[in-house]
Scaffold this active site. Structure first.
Site, PDB file in Angstrom:
ATOM      1  N   CYS A   1       0.829  -1.207   0.000  1.00 34.10           N
ATOM      2  CA  CYS A   1       0.000   0.000   0.000  1.00 34.10           C
ATOM      3  C   CYS A   1       0.865   1.259   0.000  1.00 34.10           C
ATOM      4  O   CYS A   1       1.374   1.668   1.046  1.00 34.10           O
ATOM      5  CB  CYS A   1      -0.922  -0.005   1.224  1.00 34.10           C
ATOM      6  SG  CYS A   1      -1.968   1.451   1.305  1.00 34.10           S
TER       7      CYS A   1
ATOM      8  N   CYS B   1      -0.477   4.154   2.115  1.00 29.73           N
ATOM      9  CA  CYS B   1      -0.325   3.981   3.567  1.00 29.73           C
ATOM     10  C   CYS B   1       1.128   4.202   3.994  1.00 29.73           C
ATOM     11  O   CYS B   1       1.396   4.833   5.007  1.00 29.73           O
ATOM     12  CB  CYS B   1      -0.695   2.566   4.008  1.00 29.73           C
ATOM     13  SG  CYS B   1      -2.124   1.881   3.229  1.00 29.73           S
ATOM     14  N   ASP B   2       2.070   3.627   3.247  1.00 26.16           N
ATOM     15  CA  ASP B   2       3.450   3.529   3.729  1.00 26.16           C
ATOM     16  C   ASP B   2       4.443   4.398   2.962  1.00 26.16           C
ATOM     17  O   ASP B   2       5.588   4.529   3.385  1.00 26.16           O
ATOM     18  CB  ASP B   2       3.927   2.066   3.653  1.00 26.16           C
ATOM     19  CG  ASP B   2       3.159   1.167   4.608  1.00 26.16           C
ATOM     20  OD1 ASP B   2       2.435   1.720   5.469  1.00 26.16           O
ATOM     21  OD2 ASP B   2       3.265  -0.057   4.498  1.00 26.16           O
TER      22      ASP B   2
END
Ligand code: NAP
Length: 325
Positions: free
Chosen positions: A146, A149-150
């Protein structure tokens, strides 16, 4: 004492589940929708892990994935859908009412006259040791699926993206704005990504392309963070190392059908069979009467937000007709 059986229970809170909830509620059958905590992914499905959604009709300027899911949730709630947070651990389709058990704050058990399965799909992995959770592997410490997200953890760093589809192109393009370099690793010279997303990624000056290569090993440093990947050239078999701080997997998805195995018909890749492929006339009916499936759980072909929503709508209509019969 166990509570009375519900008319309709929906498992899954992505596009398919929320659209099914909206339609069931408006048809006078307000459903209970169970949204998982950890099992198959986050509440709200894969779109809460996405950035801008440009191809959901009705949003000419695009909409953020989490905002779209929040709007769908509010719309489903407005007509009386009930939401329950918990991970389903067992589904018994042996007889009606169907039994759904799991763990929320407490253990729970619900029963349903009709069930709509919309548990979606999870990112595919390669099966490498480095993809496991720490301490064995580096999942979440540079190995991830992701970018939104990261990605921010790897600002100014060199990272790699694996895959040649739309997900990989979107991730690479997104990361190119944050990271120093992004290397796309793909096992073929042809890309299955749509032309527009591939062209957009190709225009990013700091994206490098390693094709045709596979990832053989994820290399870690002494702190158990990613320091690179070992690649193999597909045609020559030659090995080489690529130095990077993160590997973003964009190699597709697997349906969240583990709890259903042996209970209804699945295809060879574990997608739930529906409609004529399950020997049924209703488009979302599974091989078990009263059980319907929608979204990526039952779709190995289209896998779009709008098709998931569309099949969610169909599942609610199919379930309503089944119950009224
Ligand atoms: P996908 O289209 O199935 O592509 C997966 C990619 O990973 C392929 O290039 C595949 O290679 C590669 N791959 C699969 N297994 C691999 C392995 N073991 N090792 C190395 N490479 C591997 O998956 P996706 O990109 O996640 O897209 C899924 C669906 O969502 C598609 O229908 C896509 O159009 C849609 N989607 C749409 C958007 C958008 O419209 N904005 C964004 C994201 C996703 P091969 O090509 O060699 O098979």
């Amino acid at each position: 004492m166990a509570e009375a059986a519900r008319k309709i229970i929906i498992i899954g809170s992505g596009c398919a589940g929320l659209t099914a909830a909206l339609y069931a509620a408006r048809a006078g059958l307000p459903p209970l929708l169970i949204e998982g905590i950890a099992a198959g992914g986050p509440a709200g499905g894969q779109l809460v892990l996405t950035g801008e959604v440009e191809n959901y009709p009705g949003f000419p300027k695009g909409i953020l994935g989490p905002d779209l899911m929040q709007a769908m949730r509010e719309q489903a709630a407005r007509f009386g859908s009930e939401f329950f947070i918990g991970d389903v651990t067992r589904i018994d389709l042996g007889k009606r009412p169907f039994v759904i058990e799991g763990q929320g704050i407490d253990r729970f058990e619900f029963r349903a006259e009709a069930l709509i399965l919309a548990t979606g799909a999870r990112p595919r992995k390669l099966g490498l040791v480095g993809e496991r959770e720490p301490p064995e592997g580096m999942w979440g410490r540079g190995v991830t699926a992701c970018a939104t997200c990261d990605g921010a953890f790897f600002k100014g760093e060199d990272v790699a993206v694996l895959g040649g589809g739309d997900t990989a192109m979107e991730e690479a393009t997104y990361l190119s704005h944050l990271c120093r370099t992004v290397t796309v690793i793909h096992r073929r010279e042809e890309f299955r990504a749509s032309k527009i997303l591939l062209a957009r990624a190709r225009r990013c000056a700091n994206i490098a392309w390693q094709v045709p290569f596979t990832v053989e090993e994820i290399l870690g440093d002494s702190e158990q963070l990613v320091r690179g990947v070992r690649l193999r050239q597909v045609q020559t078999g030659a090995a080489q190392e690529l130095s990077c701080k993160a590997l973003f997997l964009g190699i597709g998805h697997e349906p969240n059908s583990d709890l259903l195995k042996g209970q209804l018909a699945l295809d060879p890749n574990d997608h739930v069979l529906v409609g004529h492929r399950a020997g049924q006339t209703a488009a979302t009916a599974t091989s078990v009467a009263g059980v319907f499936a929608a979204g990526d759980l039952a779709d190995s072909v289209y896998r779009q937000a709008v098709t998931a929503a569309g099949t969610g709508c169909q599942a609610a209509i199919d379930a309503e007709r089944f119950l009224r019969r």
